[in-house]
Design a protein around this motif. Structure first.
Motif, mmCIF file in Angstrom:
data_model
loop_
_atom_site.group_PDB
_atom_site.id
_atom_site.type_symbol
_atom_site.label_atom_id
_atom_site.label_comp_id
_atom_site.label_asym_id
_atom_site.label_seq_id
_atom_site.Cartn_x
_atom_site.Cartn_y
_atom_site.Cartn_z
ATOM 1 N N GLY A 1 31.668 45.888 33.675
ATOM 2 C CA GLY A 1 30.325 46.449 33.767
ATOM 3 C C GLY A 1 29.244 45.375 33.772
ATOM 4 N N ALA A 2 29.596 44.202 34.302
ATOM 5 C CA ALA A 2 28.697 43.043 34.232
ATOM 6 C C ALA A 2 27.471 43.202 35.127
ATOM 7 C CB ALA A 2 29.457 41.775 34.626
ATOM 8 N N ASP A 3 26.350 42.643 34.660
ATOM 9 C CA ASP A 3 25.158 42.576 35.504
ATOM 10 C C ASP A 3 24.894 41.135 35.966
ATOM 11 O OD1 ASP A 3 24.407 41.570 33.057
ATOM 12 O OD2 ASP A 3 22.746 42.963 32.734
ATOM 13 N N VAL A 4 25.827 40.229 35.617
ATOM 14 C CA VAL A 4 25.811 38.851 36.116
ATOM 15 C C VAL A 4 27.221 38.530 36.610
ATOM 16 C CG1 VAL A 4 25.518 36.400 35.552
ATOM 17 C CG2 VAL A 4 24.027 38.128 34.486
ATOM 18 N N LEU A 5 27.318 38.005 37.818
ATOM 19 C CA LEU A 5 28.588 37.519 38.350
ATOM 20 C C LEU A 5 28.458 36.006 38.463
ATOM 21 C CD1 LEU A 5 31.401 38.083 39.608
ATOM 22 C CD2 LEU A 5 30.248 38.236 41.834
ATOM 23 N N LEU A 6 29.374 35.267 37.828
ATOM 24 C CA LEU A 6 29.264 33.816 37.792
ATOM 25 C C LEU A 6 30.550 33.190 38.318
ATOM 26 C CD1 LEU A 6 27.658 31.700 35.011
ATOM 27 C CD2 LEU A 6 29.879 31.016 35.934
ATOM 28 N N ALA A 7 30.417 32.309 39.310
ATOM 29 C CA ALA A 7 31.559 31.574 39.857
ATOM 30 C C ALA A 7 31.505 30.146 39.330
ATOM 31 C CB ALA A 7 31.509 31.578 41.379
ATOM 32 N N LEU A 8 32.599 29.703 38.704
ATOM 33 C CA LEU A 8 32.693 28.355 38.158
ATOM 34 C C LEU A 8 33.936 27.693 38.730
ATOM 35 C CD1 LEU A 8 31.924 26.082 36.098
ATOM 36 C CD2 LEU A 8 33.399 27.286 34.453
ATOM 37 N N GLY A 9 33.731 26.761 39.648
ATOM 38 C CA GLY A 9 34.885 26.081 40.235
ATOM 39 C C GLY A 9 34.582 25.576 41.627
ATOM 40 N N THR B 1 30.724 37.965 27.751
ATOM 41 C CA THR B 1 31.457 37.541 28.940
ATOM 42 C C THR B 1 32.803 38.253 29.092
ATOM 43 O OG1 THR B 1 32.437 35.685 27.724
ATOM 44 C CG2 THR B 1 30.411 35.236 28.957
ATOM 45 N N ALA B 2 33.201 38.404 30.341
ATOM 46 C CA ALA B 2 34.560 38.779 30.721
ATOM 47 C C ALA B 2 35.005 37.714 31.717
ATOM 48 C CB ALA B 2 34.589 40.161 31.359
ATOM 49 N N VAL B 3 36.277 37.299 31.642
ATOM 50 C CA VAL B 3 36.708 36.129 32.404
ATOM 51 C C VAL B 3 37.941 36.427 33.242
ATOM 52 C CG1 VAL B 3 37.533 33.747 32.226
ATOM 53 C CG2 VAL B 3 35.767 34.566 30.654
ATOM 54 N N TYR B 4 37.922 35.940 34.482
ATOM 55 C CA TYR B 4 39.105 35.947 35.344
ATOM 56 C C TYR B 4 39.388 34.516 35.770
ATOM 57 C CZ TYR B 4 42.157 36.612 39.358
ATOM 58 O OH TYR B 4 43.227 36.545 40.244
ATOM 59 N N THR B 5 40.588 34.008 35.485
ATOM 60 C CA THR B 5 40.923 32.614 35.800
ATOM 61 C C THR B 5 42.136 32.511 36.725
ATOM 62 O OG1 THR B 5 42.260 32.448 33.780
ATOM 63 C CG2 THR B 5 39.963 31.679 33.662
ATOM 64 N N GLY B 6 42.358 33.519 37.535
ATOM 65 C CA GLY B 6 43.551 33.537 38.380
ATOM 66 C C GLY B 6 43.360 33.017 39.791
ATOM 67 N N VAL B 7 42.227 32.393 40.072
ATOM 68 C CA VAL B 7 41.974 31.932 41.442
ATOM 69 C C VAL B 7 42.906 30.779 41.793
ATOM 70 C CG1 VAL B 7 40.286 30.986 43.051
ATOM 71 C CG2 VAL B 7 39.569 32.654 41.327
ATOM 72 N N LYS B 8 43.468 30.842 43.004
ATOM 73 C CA LYS B 8 44.297 29.772 43.562
ATOM 74 C C LYS B 8 43.642 29.259 44.842
ATOM 75 C CE LYS B 8 47.891 30.478 40.713
ATOM 76 N NZ LYS B 8 47.368 31.610 39.944
ATOM 77 N N PRO B 9 44.036 28.062 45.310
ATOM 78 C CA PRO B 9 43.491 27.565 46.587
ATOM 79 C C PRO B 9 43.752 28.553 47.723
ATOM 80 C CG PRO B 9 44.637 25.809 45.425
ATOM 81 C CD PRO B 9 44.926 27.075 44.669
ATOM 82 N N CYS C 1 30.490 38.488 34.241
ATOM 83 C CA CYS C 1 31.874 38.384 34.677
ATOM 84 C C CYS C 1 32.034 37.004 35.303
ATOM 85 C CB CYS C 1 32.220 39.478 35.688
ATOM 86 S SG CYS C 1 33.889 39.306 36.378
ATOM 87 N N ILE C 2 32.886 36.173 34.704
ATOM 88 C CA ILE C 2 33.085 34.797 35.170
ATOM 89 C C ILE C 2 34.359 34.728 36.005
ATOM 90 C CG2 ILE C 2 33.396 32.392 34.495
ATOM 91 C CD1 ILE C 2 32.005 33.078 31.842
ATOM 92 N N VAL C 3 34.239 34.262 37.227
ATOM 93 C CA VAL C 3 35.388 34.023 38.098
ATOM 94 C C VAL C 3 35.637 32.524 38.107
ATOM 95 C CG1 VAL C 3 36.303 34.221 40.435
ATOM 96 C CG2 VAL C 3 34.854 36.038 39.496
ATOM 97 N N SER C 4 36.847 32.109 37.741
ATOM 98 C CA SER C 4 37.140 30.683 37.637
ATOM 99 C C SER C 4 38.628 30.449 37.866
ATOM 100 C CB SER C 4 36.684 30.160 36.263
ATOM 101 O OG SER C 4 36.719 28.755 36.216
ATOM 102 N N ILE D 1 44.160 38.226 45.277
ATOM 103 C CA ILE D 1 43.432 37.543 44.210
ATOM 104 C C ILE D 1 42.021 38.107 44.095
ATOM 105 C CG2 ILE D 1 42.302 35.340 43.654
ATOM 106 C CD1 ILE D 1 44.885 33.947 44.404
ATOM 107 N N VAL D 2 41.384 38.351 45.228
ATOM 108 C CA VAL D 2 40.054 38.970 45.200
ATOM 109 C C VAL D 2 40.129 40.337 44.525
ATOM 110 C CG1 VAL D 2 38.145 39.856 46.593
ATOM 111 C CG2 VAL D 2 39.270 37.717 47.250
ATOM 112 N N ALA D 3 41.185 41.094 44.823
ATOM 113 C CA ALA D 3 41.347 42.426 44.231
ATOM 114 C C ALA D 3 41.496 42.341 42.713
ATOM 115 C CB ALA D 3 42.553 43.130 44.844
ATOM 116 N N GLU D 4 42.244 41.348 42.229
ATOM 117 C CA GLU D 4 42.393 41.168 40.779
ATOM 118 C C GLU D 4 41.052 40.849 40.126
ATOM 119 O OE1 GLU D 4 46.945 39.308 40.946
ATOM 120 O OE2 GLU D 4 45.250 38.097 40.233
ATOM 121 N N ALA D 5 40.307 39.928 40.741
ATOM 122 C CA ALA D 5 38.998 39.568 40.199
ATOM 123 C C ALA D 5 38.039 40.751 40.254
ATOM 124 C CB ALA D 5 38.419 38.384 40.979
ATOM 125 N N LEU D 6 38.127 41.530 41.317
ATOM 126 C CA LEU D 6 37.278 42.715 41.465
ATOM 127 C C LEU D 6 37.549 43.721 40.353
ATOM 128 C CD1 LEU D 6 35.244 44.402 43.081
ATOM 129 C CD2 LEU D 6 37.132 45.112 44.570
#
Length: 380
Positions: free
Chosen positions: A84-92, A58-66, A31-34, A72-77
């Motif tokens: 069902g990811a076993d890897v959580l990846l933050a890119l940004g 991969t599954a991707v969430y790109t809704g992060v704002k400053p 699950c990529i958070v970006s 926003i955390v709830a949406e990413a959650l």
């Protein structure tokens, strides 16, 4: 007596092209958070391709704002849960990594409330800025009802940090400045923290030296590969220092100010920096020897005049002012366009909020609300 004085949980890969380590990450789905900028610049696509080359979907969430909010955390959650990811990846940048940490924190909290088991995913952080050091810390800052809430929990520290400075190539100068001054603030606050140790001191000292040596170069030439690498390394080292030693009232006050006026965190830090250092050292009265000696040690490392602790402290503060001018930082908060009446109305509440911040207890001098209000006004 054995003390747990230094913990370094994250495995760090650094240098250009270190992003390729993603092809060897263990897991089946990430699950990529970006954010949208990482997608627009093509870095998100690179990450997805590298993961898929290693057999990870991969599954991707790109809704992060400053200054990410709880919503926003709830949406990413929700994306994380559904994947069902076993890897959580933050890119940004720091906001993205803070959001991913929030996902971990609240996913575990929800499982505990339901009395259900929670298996922590492998957590990978890839910073696209050189400032927060969040890729190696157990800190996260989330905005709730307009206030910035600091979460500190070992559980949310990334397992792997990848420092590939090619991701910072296209940063605007303003972000280079804001994040670079955040690095300097992290290192300075960790160095005089009440929880500082020999281990954190070594990291903080090196981070300060690297910022002074390379930030101005990076500001004038973002394409300078060495400057990019060294400032990013400084960011990570300062993160290692403060996640162990803690921070101080620059961050407490910046959190409260940023939550009120929504100005970049690093920029606010830089405008509070000198006034807080003067307060910590008590330059207006009987100087606080320990703090002055620490600042003077940094001045000596930077080859500044430091024949006495007071002289070293003053030299360091002046050098910071010179660095700020060289990279275009304003002379005070007023120059950011903050309305005087709005500031006057908010300053008492901001001081109260800063007093309750998680960063205040490790400041070397414990302030009153009135003293924090005075520092705000002096910085304005």
């Amino acid at each position: 007596m054995i003390n747990d004085i230094f913990v370094m949980k994250s495995k760090v890969y650094s240098g250009e092209q270190s992003l390729k380590k993603l092809a060897k990450i263990q897991g089946t789905k990430a699950c990529i958070v970006s954010d949208q900028m990482m997608e627009k610049l093509g870095y998100l696509g690179q990450v997805v391709d590298l993961l898929q080359s290693g057999g990870i979907s991969t599954a991707v969430y790109t809704g992060v704002k400053p200054d990410p909010s709880v919503s926003i955390v709830a949406e990413a959650l929700q994306v994380y849960w559904e994947s069902g990811a076993d890897v959580l990846l933050a890119l940004g940048g720091g906001s993205v990594i803070d959001t991913a940490k929030g996902v971990l924190y609240f996913a575990r909290q929800y499982a505990q409330e339901k009395d259900e088991p929670f298996i922590k995913p492998s957590f990978v952080a890839i910073p696209s800025t050189s400032g927060t050091g969040s890729e190696v810390t157990d800190f996260s800052v989330i905005t709730a009802d307009g206030d910035k809430i600091v979460i500190v929990d070992d559980f949310i520290a990334p397992d792997i940090a990848i420092l590939d400075s090619t991701l910072t190539k296209q940063l605007p100068n303003k972000i280079v400045v804001d994040t670079g001054m955040d690095v300097l603030t992290h290192a300075l606050e960790a160095y005089v923290s009440t929880k500082a140790t020999d281990f954190t001191d070594a990291l903080a000292e090196k981070a300060v030296q690297l910022v002074f040596a390379h930030l101005e170069t990076l500001y004038h030439d973002p394409a300078d590969a060495e400057a990019r690498d060294r400032v990013q390394n400084a960011s990570c080292m300062a993160g290692m220092a403060f996640t162990n030693a803690g921070l101080g009232i620059i961050h407490s006050m910046s959190h409260a100010f940023g939550g009120t006026f929504h100005i970049a965190h690093g920029r606010v830090n830089s405008l509070l920096l000198e006034a807080v250092m003067e307060y910590n050292a008590n330059l207006g009265g009987k100087v606080i020897d320990r703090v002055c000696e620490r600042y003077a040690r940094l001045a000596s490392l930077l080859h500044l005049p430091a024949r006495t602790a007071r002289e070293g402290t003053v030299s360091l503060i002046q050098a910071i002012g010179k660095l700020k001018r060289s990279i275009g930082i304003e002379n005070g908060i007023r120059e950011l366009g903050v309305d005087q009446d709005a500031f006057d109305e908010a300053v008492s509440r901001m001081a109260r909020t800063a007093m309750a911040d998680r960063c205040t207890p490790t400041n070397p001098r414990q302030p009153t609300e009135e003293e924090l209000e005075h520092i705000y006004r002096k910085s304005f």
